[in-house]
Design a protein around this motif. Structure first.
Motif: not given
Length: 327
Positions: A246-257
């Motif tokens: 499985y992929l375990c993925i994280s993003a910053k969207v407008e400064g929010n994780t």
């Protein structure tokens, strides 16, 4: 600089004077010389000798311990024959019991058998990984007398594994009285040697850690659809043979994780066979990014079904970074 020994099978042997004698309180063990092939072919049985010198300054009786570092693809445990000759007697050696605790290992909070001790304290030399310590113990004890030098030789016969590769072999000599957490042992890594004759692409364990990830297309932005390709056999191989990745993925969207690290279909990778996996993502849709908002960064790792094995970037030991590179 890493020394890579290239070329076809050679009968030339490398013999090097090894590092200096340790000055010890009760026993001085020195690896005097090692004789091993400079190259080999897959499936070949090779002979290795390790010359030792012991200078006791007390009467003692202990078992001799011998560690051999080799690629994980070599069946050392099943093919190796280890013997020794010495000025106090000759004998055979057997695999050290997996549950035998090395002396002074109580200072180690983790598993403390001989293999783990050598891995932690001696290390794996110039290899980036995919190697293992295999430890042998003399079948009888060796008796030493204060001030009487002991000379000897460990003789190792082992079958080379099935892969084309470059690797650095390693050797440890110790005894059951003092282990390797004190200075009463000797260790040596020889120059990298090459194994040829296999069918796989050449694997250089003495080189840089291979990157297990590629992308399609190679150039993309976070607005694009991107395929992430993962080769579980590279970068340490912790997920080799697993049933599902499985992929375990994280993003910053407008400064929010925003994290997605579950077992949903959105991050379930596709098996291509041969420890190869892929997944296609559209970052904006995956993270449900609203119109007018943007993603500033994305990081990710890979995990198994149980979530107890995680693979990160082998070069940074942190999550992989998905970077926009569209010109």
């Amino acid at each position: 600089m890493k020394k890579l020994l290239k070329g076809i099978k050679s009968s030339l042997l490398v013999r090097g004077l090894l590092f200096s004698t340790f000055l010890l309180f009760t026993m001085c063990i020195t690896i005097v010389d090692i004789t091993q092939p400079t190259s080999a072919t897959v499936g070949e049985e090779i002979d290795i000798t390790v010359d030792l010198k012991l200078n006791p300054i007390a009467d003692d009786t202990h078992y001799l311990m011998f560690g051999f570092l080799a690629p994980k693809s070599w069946d050392v445990e099943g093919t190796a024959v280890v013997t020794y000759i010495s000025s106090v007697g000759n004998g055979t050696m057997s695999l050290a019991p997996a549950d035998e605790k090395a002396p002074l290992a109580d200072t180690n909070p983790g598993p403390n058998n001989w293999v783990n001790e050598m891995t932690e304290i001696i290390g794996i030399g110039e290899n980036y990984g995919e190697v293992k310590w295999v430890v042998y113990k003399s079948d009888v004890t060796l008796n030493s007398i204060n001030g009487v030098e002991i000379t000897g030789q460990v003789q190792l016969k082992v079958k080379v594994g099935p892969e084309n590769l470059v690797t650095q072999l390693g050797y440890v000599a110790a005894n059951t009285g003092y282990g390797i957490r004190d200075t009463k042992h000797a260790a040596k890594f020889t120059d990298c040697m090459e194994v040829t004759g296999g069918t796989n692409p050449r694997k250089d364990l003495c080189g840089e850690i291979p990157n297990p990830v590629t992308y399609q297309p190679e150039s993309f932005s976070f607005e694009d659809i991107v395929k992430i390709n993962f080769d579980a056999a590279k970068g340490g191989g912790a997920l080799v043979g697993t049933d599902q990745v499985y992929l375990c993925i994280s993003a910053k969207v407008e400064g929010n994780t925003v994290d997605i690290c579950d077992k949903s279909d959105a991050v379930k990778m596709n098996s291509l066979g041969g420890n190869l996996w892929d997944i296609t993502i559209w970052p904006r849709g995956l993270f449900n990014v609203p119109k007018g908002s943007s993603i500033s960064e994305i990081s990710y790792s890979f995990k198994n079904e149980a979530g107890n094995i995680v693979v990160q970037d082998p070069n940074t030991t942190e999550d992989f970074i998905l970077e926009e590179n569209c010109n």
